[in-house]
Design an enzyme around this catalytic site. Structure first.
Site, PDB file in Angstrom:
ATOM      1  CB  CYS A 206     -22.319 -49.456 -95.967  1.00 28.57           C
ATOM      2  SG  CYS A 206     -22.341 -49.817 -97.734  1.00 28.57           S
ATOM      3  CG  HIS A 341     -17.054 -48.470 -93.278  1.00 25.34           C
ATOM      4  ND1 HIS A 341     -18.250 -49.117 -93.039  1.00 25.34           N
ATOM      5  CD2 HIS A 341     -17.094 -48.083 -94.582  1.00 25.34           C
ATOM      6  CE1 HIS A 341     -18.977 -49.119 -94.141  1.00 25.34           C
ATOM      7  NE2 HIS A 341     -18.302 -48.509 -95.102  1.00 25.34           N
ATOM      8  CG  HIS A 379     -18.910 -53.608 -97.570  1.00 24.88           C
ATOM      9  ND1 HIS A 379     -19.834 -53.546 -96.553  1.00 24.88           N
ATOM     10  CD2 HIS A 379     -18.747 -52.318 -98.005  1.00 24.88           C
ATOM     11  CE1 HIS A 379     -20.228 -52.306 -96.382  1.00 24.88           C
ATOM     12  NE2 HIS A 379     -19.579 -51.542 -97.251  1.00 24.88           N
TER      13      HIS A 379
END
Length: 628
Positions: A206, A341, A379
């Site tokens: 990620c 994040h 996400h």
């Protein structure tokens, strides 16, 4: 005496050498910290986002882009969903942030056969299209960079597209390996556009796209490349991410990321692709490129031996923030906002929030604002970092910090009294008495952490040395400005096929009538690739079309009837290239000043002007040629 003179000469040489050495060291130090300009951006994200402007409308409009599972990917949607997280092979979530129509790809535009295109991971397809678009949005013809030291840095992870190589059907045999290999994500862009700088695909999960940006910054500062295309991509070809995280109970029940909220119950998957064009700030200014923002600093590190393979490490997150600030030469109070994040998990968010509180939350008179794009689009995995970068650049340019959705109250698992940090539960004006600055964090399940510091670009008074005129000056130079000539300003349009050309013409005709037609014409002629099928629009009504044929380039000059007294004098005064060519032709002629209407004198005078015009366009690199 002679010995003294020798000593003096020696000392002079040593002093001169020391000055040169000091200058070289200063140049090296300056290059190692030079801001990196972001000169182009392009993207595709959930909610129908097809541009940075679309993304801004989505976040500024507080749009929730989460929707149902797609029905065009061959997923067995009935069998996939089960509300019981114990049921193997199922997902207890049936929504996410999805791109629409990911199967569409203009393979012919890139010279790729339908058979090879079928074998290509849709991530590769999207990257090609969005990379091309990022250059054109930067005002750079992608074909003009063929053979250049342009680098490619792409963040991506494997998304299980297609069958295993040994199980490949005949239709994709021989092409499936390159179509599904991670390294080809970057390599195919370099191949198609002819770049010979570094080409790397980065997989740190990620954090991949922001690690790619960090590496591109380092490569530019060390002169490994002259320009770079940087990005990240994630397209879920299979529902495996939903199935795996359902077993781990890691998904939000309704697929919404509630970053740092009291109601946070897990992450929600999304997808997308974002691409940036970056170069050294000094080069961007010299070339006259738009500067959307600059990267002031960046850093990368690892969680190391945390309390679990995929568990985040708070001290490591603090260290990566401090390292990025040091790289930027800034203090914590110099940054206004962090695009976190912020996945919405009960484990990760408190650790991240505490790291931000113990760094950015200290020694400041006003709070640091904290937000997360994941609350809008989910996400986006390997594209999450670059999505946050694009969001914050657009926020800088609009002077607004957009709201983070789904925050009922700050998480009770965070001690918010540790520092001056506040959640963006509401949109706020972004007003400071210095350039706006933002940090963007990304953390990978791999344990790789990254932090990037962006800064608003405030140009100084230095004039670029590019020979191309500024758009705002072009109208004055050519004598048209806001007053359009009666015959209209020619708008040149091109496409890879006749159908693509028609589509481009339709898009151009839909442009706002408030736009300056001279600026539009200039941009179409100088910042877009010259493809094989071409059209010229006059006054938005008349359209002339044609197609490039094989052979050498020929340029046809107009004949008598186009002349007027004083024609070319303003161009001669404004552009040295025009003046040199114009004077060179006139040196071979004797033309009485009052005889321009006489054929014997008009024809050579027109010829002189047209040769000079050709040389002027040639000096800008704008003489069209086929890209084949």
């Amino acid at each position: 005496m002679e010995q003294q003179d020798k000593v003096v000469d020696y000392l002079k040489r040593v002093t001169a050498d020391l000055r040169k050495t000091r200058k070289r060291l200063q140049d090296v130090e300056s290059a190692s910290t030079e801001p990196i300009a972001i000169v182009g951006m392009a993207c595709r994200f959930p909610g129908g986002v097809r541009s940075p402007e679309d993304l801004w409308r989505l976040v500024a409009g507080e749009v929730d882009a989460i929707g149902p599972f797609p029905d065009d990917r061959g997923w067995d949607l009935e069998a996939l969903y089960d509300p019981d997280p114990e049921v193997a092979g199922t997902s207890y979530v049936r929504e996410g942030g999805f791109l629409s129509d990911v199967a569409s790809f203009d393979a012919g535009f890139f010279g790729i056969s339908p058979r090879e295109a079928l074998a290509m991971d849709p991530q590769q397809r999207l990257l090609l299209e969005v990379a091309w678009e990022s250059f054109e949005r930067a005002g750079i013809d992608p074909t003009s960079l063929h053979g250049s030291q342009t680098g490619v840095f792409i963040g991506a992870t494997t998304q299980e597209y297609g069958p295993r190589v040994q199980d490949a059907p005949e239709i994709v045999e021989g092409t499936l390996l390159t179509g599904s290999t991670l390294s080809v994500m970057s390599g195919r862009i370099a191949y198609q556009l002819g770049f010979v700088g570094p080409a790397l695909t980065v997989d740190t999960a990620c954090s991949s796209s922001n690690v790619a940006l960090h590496l591109a910054v380092r490569s530019l500062r060390s002169n490994e490349c002259s320009m770079a295309v940087v990005g990240g991509v994630a397209v879920m070809s299979t529902p495996s991410g939903f199935i795996e995280f359902s077993r781990q109970r890691g998904l939000s029940a309704d697929a919404r990321c509630r970053a740092f909220a009291a109601s946070a119950d897990g992450t929600g998957w999304g997808e997308g692709v974002g691409v940036l064009v970056v170069e050294r700030l000094s080069d961007a200014v010299r070339h006259g490129h738009q500067v959307l923002a600059v990267v002031r600093g960046s850093a990368v590190n690892s969680d190391g031996a945390s309390n679990g393979l995929t568990a985040p490490n708070g001290p490591s997150q603090q260290r990566v923030i401090r390292a990025a600030l040091a790289d930027a030469g800034l203090s914590t109070s110099d940054v206004d906002v962090v695009e976190a994040h912020g996945t919405g998990t009960k484990l990760g968010d408190p650790i991240e929030a505490e790291a931000i509180l113990r760094t950015y939350g200290q020694d400041r008179s006003s709070p640091l604002w904290l937000g997360s794009l994941k609350s809008n689009i989910g996400h986006a995995q390997a594209a999450a970092g670059v999505a946050g970068v694009i969001k914050m650049i657009m926020a800088m340019r609009h002077g607004v910090l957009p709201r983070t959705l789904h925050v009922d109250a700050p998480s009770p698992h965070v001690d918010w009294s540790l520092g001056a940090v506040e959640l963006l539960a509401e949109a706020r004006e972004w007003t400071v008495d210095r350039p706006r600055r933002a940090g963007v964090s990304a953390f990978g399940i791999s344990g790789t952490n990254t932090h990037v510091i962006l800064e608003q670009y405030v140009p100084d008074s230095q004039v670029t040395d590019s020979q191309a005129p500024e758009l705002s000056d072009l109208g004055d130079t050519l004598g048209v400005g806001a007053s359009v000539p009666p015959w209209g300003v020619p708008w040149v349009v091109s496409g890879g096929t006749s159908a693509a050309l028609r589509a481009q013409v339709e898009r151009v005709l839909e442009l706002s009538p408030e736009l300056d037609p001279v600026d539009v014409g200039f941009s179409l002629a100088t910042t877009r690739a010259a493809l094989e099928h071409r059209a010229v629009l006059l006054g938005g009504v008349e359209v002339a079309t044609g197609e490039v044929s094989a052979g050498r380039l020929g340029v046809m000059f107009t004949g008598q009837g186009s002349q007027r007294a004083g024609m070319g004098e303003e161009l001669r005064a404004a552009f040295p290239v025009f003046r040199q060519a114009y004077d060179e032709v006139l040196a071979h002629l004797t033309l009485p000043e009052l005889a321009v209407d006489e054929t014997g004198f008009a024809q050579p005078a027109i010829f002189a002007v047209e040769v000079a015009l050709f040389r002027l366009f040639e000096s800008w690199g704008k003489v069209w040629r086929s890209r084949r």
